[in-house]
Design a protein around this motif. Structure first.
Motif, mmCIF file in Angstrom:
data_model
loop_
_atom_site.group_PDB
_atom_site.id
_atom_site.type_symbol
_atom_site.label_atom_id
_atom_site.label_comp_id
_atom_site.label_asym_id
_atom_site.label_seq_id
_atom_site.Cartn_x
_atom_site.Cartn_y
_atom_site.Cartn_z
ATOM 1 N N ARG A 54 -16.436 -6.653 29.580
ATOM 2 C CA ARG A 54 -16.845 -6.730 30.892
ATOM 3 C C ARG A 54 -15.759 -6.564 31.751
ATOM 4 O O ARG A 54 -16.129 -5.627 32.948
ATOM 5 C CB ARG A 54 -17.485 -8.022 30.901
ATOM 6 N N LEU A 57 -14.959 -3.091 31.708
ATOM 7 C CA LEU A 57 -16.144 -2.039 32.392
ATOM 8 C C LEU A 57 -16.249 -1.928 33.958
ATOM 9 O O LEU A 57 -16.149 -1.201 34.602
ATOM 10 C CB LEU A 57 -17.502 -2.657 31.770
ATOM 11 N N LEU A 58 -15.870 -3.344 34.221
ATOM 12 C CA LEU A 58 -15.726 -3.313 35.839
ATOM 13 C C LEU A 58 -14.896 -2.727 36.467
ATOM 14 O O LEU A 58 -14.747 -2.033 37.475
ATOM 15 C CB LEU A 58 -15.817 -4.928 36.206
ATOM 16 N N TRP A 60 -13.141 -0.299 35.210
ATOM 17 C CA TRP A 60 -13.229 1.145 35.102
ATOM 18 C C TRP A 60 -14.255 1.743 36.152
ATOM 19 O O TRP A 60 -14.088 2.610 36.954
ATOM 20 C CB TRP A 60 -13.950 1.535 33.838
ATOM 21 N N ARG A 61 -15.466 0.811 36.279
ATOM 22 C CA ARG A 61 -16.452 1.122 37.537
ATOM 23 C C ARG A 61 -15.585 1.086 38.925
ATOM 24 O O ARG A 61 -15.951 2.019 39.672
ATOM 25 C CB ARG A 61 -17.569 0.349 37.303
ATOM 26 N N ARG A 63 -12.740 1.823 39.618
ATOM 27 C CA ARG A 63 -11.915 2.995 39.825
ATOM 28 C C ARG A 63 -12.559 4.086 40.215
ATOM 29 O O ARG A 63 -12.280 5.038 40.581
ATOM 30 C CB ARG A 63 -10.995 3.190 38.539
ATOM 31 N N ARG A 64 -13.970 4.149 39.884
ATOM 32 C CA ARG A 64 -14.607 5.492 40.221
ATOM 33 C C ARG A 64 -15.637 5.293 41.121
ATOM 34 O O ARG A 64 -16.843 5.249 40.790
ATOM 35 C CB ARG A 64 -15.229 5.977 38.699
ATOM 36 N N ARG A 67 -18.985 7.937 41.332
ATOM 37 C CA ARG A 67 -19.756 8.148 40.029
ATOM 38 C C ARG A 67 -21.154 8.468 40.499
ATOM 39 O O ARG A 67 -21.519 9.635 39.980
ATOM 40 C CB ARG A 67 -19.863 6.830 39.322
ATOM 41 N N TYR A 68 -21.757 7.889 41.763
ATOM 42 C CA TYR A 68 -23.030 8.319 41.739
ATOM 43 C C TYR A 68 -23.281 9.622 42.492
ATOM 44 O O TYR A 68 -24.288 10.206 42.404
ATOM 45 C CB TYR A 68 -23.841 6.970 42.727
ATOM 46 N N ASN A 71 -23.190 12.067 40.012
ATOM 47 C CA ASN A 71 -24.611 12.120 39.176
ATOM 48 C C ASN A 71 -25.796 12.725 39.969
ATOM 49 O O ASN A 71 -26.471 13.511 39.495
ATOM 50 C CB ASN A 71 -25.130 10.665 39.356
#
Lengths: 421, 284
Positions: A54, A57-58, A60-61, A63-64, A67-68, A71
């Motif tokens: 977790r 994951l958090l 990494w998310r 830092r980016r 992302r959306y 997408n």
């Protein structure tokens, strides 16, 4: 406290609660009976894995942030590619029987059946925004209409095809009248129940439907009266054209029948979107109260969506019956409704190309990975979860306007409502 | 001889034990802008919902008379019939546009009944039959005319949900007008607009009135109400407390009491005009 640490800590706690009994305790059999063996190390490892997983994951998310946006770029790329993807797919579908063996054509028939069902359900769910969990009922009505008509009156496929659609549409209206005053979850539950009722009636009305034994010996479709049989007379396809008989001819013909039916569904849907009726469906999905204030009869409009969607389900059902030459209630379980709905949702509500792609991925993919035996369900589930995480509005989201003064510009999915029944 | 366009008689609406509207009677005359004002919770929107068929009144009558003499008892008609047959159009307090459809599509949905008089014609249209194409050309022309009037023609192909707030308000009015109504009911159309947009709205309503469509208006922006209304009905606690032209209502002690509270008996003659930036204007 660092929110990321806190989040990971909560996840670890939840994992502890869940894994405590599942991993932390093990039962072992002995001569005197079962006794519990605690496994603190295994439990600690599992909880630690959740905690650090977790955390990673958090971080990494976090830092980016882009992302959306990335997408959405993907979504647009997919949409642009639609312009040439559609003709490519269509051309491939047309030549498939010439470049593929028996297995490929059979798989094509299966996929196209689901493409057609997906497009039919798309009218109800995607355009009108009515969540229908019992679509398989209309598929069953179509199949049994054709089977019973051919058994009782000796009618052929082409005579029964429109009748099967008509019967299914009638059932759609009959179900719709009492049900369409319900909304959202309630509509979904009642349609689900309707699907089950139809199946159970088919199962128990033994004197008419043969019950669990089903109906066998359903006639095959003919090409302008020419049959596909090994007899070789002048009224058979091979005899008339002077070809050598091969069972592939019949399968290829079935393939083109379902291709034609699917394309008919697509054409009608695309036309409907461009006329007042289809626009009213989409308006209904957007805001039912506003529709009422503009003088649109909401009940009638919903009923037409239900009936037209059901009619295409009925066509597909009649095709299913003629292809298999045998039907039984087993073919019309809830899982069929769920698969068709999954195809529509994965493809992107209201998108024709998306529905076709989703049907290819879901049905074709399922067949391709047949060698993986029981693992393919796992793979399948993972794929669905991934698609829903990466593309929550389906493969092809967004909406093309039905009319424009200038150039038609795609409407982003964030603005388009999904409908609440 | 000239009967009122809308005659509301003894209208009562109860929700369980709560009486939202109590024996209310008023009329709206043909070709006028009639405003319904009152403090929050006075029952204005409930009256609107009864007129437009979203609520079925507990008792009382709502009669609408068309220019050709046809009379519609609105309390007996379902909502979509009121819009279609009695030709009463409405907008909503919280905008209800079709956000995922383009501006033009919104106006075409409003002309649904002209494009598709019945289901059979709607199905024939799929095959290009039944005159749908010609009807759509007319409908698009009409929509174009309205877009021109509300200055949204350049944004015709944009999704309605992407428009700024003020444009959405005007689009909702244009959409209601595309149903060709005899009575347009507007529920707080100036809410959330800046003064310049409110002025433009008042102008738009004046032109709608000049075109022969009567307007029934709920509004908190007293600047707009006093400027354009021919006739004002004031509600408080579901009852009519005043009725007349703007000057009359402005001077009515009952109205002032309702807006300022009951404690004003020492000074009952506070003129509303003096408080033009006071409670009435601030209420929006």
């Amino acid at each position: 406290m660092n929110p990321i640490l806190k989040d990971a800590g909560i996840s670890a706690l939840v994992a502890l609660g869940l894994f405590g009994p599942m991993i932390g305790l093990k039962t072992e059999a002995s001569a005197t009976g079962l006794f519990l063996v605690p496994r603190p190390l295994a439990l600690a490892a599992a909880v630690a894995a959740v905690f650090f997983g977790r955390l990673v994951l958090l971080t990494w998310r976090g830092r980016r942030p882009g992302r959306y946006r990335a997408n959405r770029g993907l979504s647009e790329a997919l949409k642009r590619s639609g312009r040439f993807l559609t003709p490519v797919l269509l051309a491939f579908a047309v030549v498939l029987p010439f470049i593929s063996g028996r297995y490929g054509i059979d798989l094509g028939i299966l996929v196209l059946t689901y493409v057609m069902l997906g497009w039919g359900l798309n009218i109800v769910v995607g355009l009108a925004g009515l969540l229908d969990l019992g679509y398989v009922a209309f598929y069953a009505v179509g199949a049994y209409s054709f089977a019973l008509l051919s058994q009782t009156f000796g009618l052929g496929f082409w005579t029964c095809l429109p009748l099967a659609g008509l019967f299914a549409a009638t059932w759609g209206v009959m179900l719709g009248f009492p049900v369409l005053r319900l909304r959202g979850d309630y509509l979904a539950i009642v349609t689900l129940a309707f699907g089950e009722i139809i199946r159970i009636v088919l199962l128990n009305a033994t004197s008419i439907t043969g019950g669990p034994n089903g109906i066998a010996g359903i006639p095959r479709p003919t090409l302008f009266g020419l049959q596909f049989s090994a007899a070789g007379g002048p009224d058979t396809f091979s005899g008339f054209f002077g070809l050598e008989y091969s069972p592939t001819q019949r399968v290829a013909f079935l393939y083109y029948v379902i291709l034609g039916l699917a394309l008919l569904t697509n054409w009608v849907t695309l036309r409907l979107r461009r006329v007042a009726l289809g626009r009213a469906w989409e308006a209904l999905r957007e805001d039912e109260i506003a529709c009422r204030s503009l003088g649109i009869n909401v009940t009638v409009t919903k009923l037409t969506a239900f009936a037209i969607g059901a009619a295409f389900g009925g066509f597909a059902g009649a095709f299913f019956a003629t292809r298999n030459a045998f039907i039984s209630p087993e073919s019309f379980t809830f899982i069929e409704s769920a698969i068709v709905l999954a195809i529509v949702v994965l493809g992107g509500l209201g998108s024709q190309l998306g529905t076709a792609l989703a049907a290819i991925v879901m049905i074709g993919g399922f067949e391709v990975f047949r060698d993986l035996a029981e693992y393919r369900m796992l793979l399948f589930g993972t794929a669905l979860v991934l698609i829903m995480i990466l593309r929550p509005r389906g493969l092809v989201s967004g909406r093309t306007p039905s009319v424009a003064l200038g150039r038609r510009r795609e409407i982003s999915a964030e603005l388009v409502a999904e409908g609440r029944g | 001889m000239d009967s009122p366009l809308l005659q509301v008689t003894d209208l009562t609406m109860r929700f369980g034990g709560l009486t939202a509207v109590n024996a209310l009677s008023f009329e709206a005359r043909r070709g006028e802008i009639t405003s319904v004002i009152g403090p929050n919770g006075a029952g204005k929107t409930t009256v609107f919902n009864c007129i437009t068929g979203f609520y079925r009144p507990t008792s009382g009558g709502i009669a609408l008379t068309h220019p050709d003499g046809a009379v519609f008892q609105l309390q007996t008609l379902p909502g979509h019939r009121i819009a279609r047959r009695a030709r009463v159009a409405r907008t909503f307090q919280n905008i209800r546009l079709f956000a995922g459809m383009t501006v033009l599509e919104n106006l075409l949905v409003a002309q649904h009944n002209a494009l598709m008089p019945n289901v059979a014609s709607g199905l024939l249209a799929v095959f290009g039959l039944g005159g749908h194409g010609a009807a759509e050309v007319i409908a698009i022309d009409r929509a174009r005319g309205w877009l021109d009037r509300i200055n949204l023609l350049p944004r015709a192909d944009d999704p309605a949900g992407a428009l700024p707030y003020g444009d959405q308000r005007r689009l909702e009015i244009a959409r209601a007008m595309c149903t060709a109504p005899v009575l347009l009911c507007l529920d707080e159309p100036a809410a959330g607009l800046n003064p310049r947009e409110s002025d433009a709205l008042a102008e738009l309503l004046k032109t709608i009135q000049a075109d022969g469509c009567s307007v029934l208006l709920i509004e908190h922006d007293m600047g707009v109400v006093m400027r354009i209304s021919d006739h004002i009905v004031v509600l408080d606690h579901g009852q009519r407390i005043s009725d007349g032209d703007p000057a009359h209502v402005r001077a009515d002690p009952n109205v002032i009491a309702a807006y300022l509270g009951e404690g004003d008996e020492d000074d009952p003659d506070v003129p509303l005009a003096a408080a033009s930036d006071g409670p009435l204007a601030a209420a929006s």
